[in-house]
Structures are given as structure tokens and as C-alpha cells.
Design an enzyme around this catalytic site. Structure first.
Site, short mmCIF file in Angstrom:
data_model
loop_
_atom_site.label_atom_id
_atom_site.label_comp_id
_atom_site.label_asym_id
_atom_site.label_seq_id
_atom_site.Cartn_x
_atom_site.Cartn_y
_atom_site.Cartn_z
CB SER A 139 -4.65 1.53 7.82
OG SER A 139 -4.99 0.31 7.21
NE ARG A 161 -3.32 0.10 2.91
CZ ARG A 161 -4.55 0.58 3.09
NH1 ARG A 161 -5.59 -0.07 2.61
NH2 ARG A 161 -4.75 1.69 3.77
CB SER A 162 4.16 2.13 1.45
OG SER A 162 3.80 2.01 2.81
CB SER A 197 9.83 1.86 3.94
OG SER A 197 9.96 0.69 4.74
N GLY A 198 7.21 2.24 6.21
CA GLY A 198 6.95 2.41 7.64
C GLY A 198 8.10 1.91 8.49
CB SER A 199 9.52 -1.46 8.95
OG SER A 199 9.93 -1.85 7.64
CD GLU A 244 -0.51 1.01 4.56
OE1 GLU A 244 0.22 0.03 4.77
OE2 GLU A 244 -1.76 0.95 4.60
NE ARG A 259 -3.45 15.11 -7.96
CZ ARG A 259 -4.36 14.57 -8.77
NH1 ARG A 259 -4.05 14.27 -10.01
NH2 ARG A 259 -5.57 14.34 -8.35
CG ASP A 305 -2.62 14.41 -2.17
OD1 ASP A 305 -1.93 14.11 -3.17
OD2 ASP A 305 -3.74 13.92 -1.94
CG HIS A 337 -1.31 15.37 -13.16
ND1 HIS A 337 -2.11 14.79 -12.19
CD2 HIS A 337 -1.48 14.62 -14.28
CE1 HIS A 337 -2.73 13.75 -12.72
NE2 HIS A 337 -2.37 13.63 -13.98
#
Length: 185
Positions: free
Chosen positions: A149, A46-47, A86-88, A152, A57, A160, A60
Site C-alpha cells: 500500500s 494496484r500498481s 513495480s515494487g519488486s 502504491e 492525466r 501526480d 488530459h
């Protein structure tokens, strides 16, 4: 709880993360993006999906940006920027990518829960995000959400926010960016 009550709880968690992210770290990343010829983004699971949305973006906005591992990715050269989410900070494939980028003279930025991790230590720029790793072994934030979650979602939102800051610095608006949006549909 109903789904909308869970949604309200998730939004509240995200609202709490905002004040735990360093403006100095994020500004350093924005400035490096401005100076880089090419930007590469990597992440697993998910990352990685969050990173792909960030690359879209940037494209764009007219930035030469790529997702690591995609078929049409350019080659990383000296002074290009690699951003790893990467979380970890310990995902083996991402560690190898960071090491390779460093060996080629690239700048590495880590978006992570764990700045003291292998990737965090390899990074020239680190943006620490609150959250908890998917195995719940790292991180100091309480969350009702499963696995990684919260990290992420926070990563997507900071990506953003970085886009908005970049737009501000470059004098871009949504209308100018829309001209670079895919129109083959």
C-alpha cells in the site's frame, strides 16, 4: 485506533517518503516524457491502477499515452517511452514487457522499490520509491499498512507530482487541461 487515526498515520508515512525520492531521477523521467512521441505505462494489480490514473492525466495534457494491455493501445516504436510501476521489479509479465520494449528500441523507466531488480536493471531510467514489497521481502521502510500500500500510494503521488512538473514546463493549467476531459456524460 479509529479510521481517522489510521488516516493520520498513513498521511504521516507518506509525508516521510517525500524526502527519500530523488529529484534527479524524477527530473530525468519528466525530461524523457517531454522528448517521447508516445508514452506507455504498465503495472500489475494496484500498481497498474496507479499507472492508469497517470495515463489519464497525461491524456488530459495532450500527451499520446497508453495503458499496456488495453484494447486501444498503440504499438510501441523506437524512442517511445515505457514506464513500468513495480515494487519488486520482478513481476514476470512486466519483465517480458520491458524486454520487448527494449528489443523494439524503446526507452524503459522503472518506478520501483528495487532498482537492482530485473526490471530495474533493464531500465534506462529508474525512480526509486520508498516502501516495502507486498511480501515484505524487499524495502527498507516501516509501515503500518498492508502489503504494498505505501509504495502504491507513493507511486500515485509521484505520478501526480510529475504531472504538475510537466504542466509547469509546458505552461499548462487546469483550465487548459479540462478541455481534454471526457464530456460525454
Amino acid at each position: 485506533m479509529k479510521a481517522t487515526q489510521y488516516l493520520a498515520a498513513v498521511v504521516e508515512e507518506l509525508n516521510q517518503t517525500v524526502h527519500l525520492i530523488s529529484d534527479e531521477e524524477t527530473e530525468q523521467l519528466v525530461d524523457r516524457i517531454l522528448k517521447s512521441k508516445k508514452i506507455f505505462v504498465a503495472g500489475a494489480g494496484r500498481s497498474g491502477f496507479m499507472g492508469k490514473s497517470f495515463v489519464m492525466r497525461m491524456m488530459h495534457m495532450g500527451i499520446d499515452a497508453y495503458v499496456v494491455g488495453e484494447t486501444v493501445t498503440a504499438n510501441l516504436e523506437e524512442d517511445d517511452l515505457l514506464i513500468i510501476g513495480s515494487g519488486s521489479g520482478e513481476t514476470k509479465t512486466l519483465v517480458a514487457i520491458a524486454e520487448k520494449a527494449k528489443s523494439l528500441g524503446g526507452t524503459v523507466a522503472a518506478i520501483t522499490i528495487s532498482p537492482e531488480s530485473t526490471i530495474g536493471k533493464l531500465a534506462d531510467i529508474t525512480v526509486r520509491l520508498p516502501g516495502i514489497t507486498k511480501d515484505r521481502s524487499q524495502g527498507d521502510f516501516k509501515t503500518i499498512q498492508p502489503m504494498g500500500s505505501l509504495f502504491e500510494q507513493t507511486m500515485l503521488l509521484i505520478y501526480d507530482a510529475i504531472i504538475l512538473r510537466f504542466m509547469e514546463k509546458k505552461g499548462l493549467d487546469s483550465n487548459k487541461m479540462y478541455g481534454k476531459h471526457a464530456n460525454l456524460e
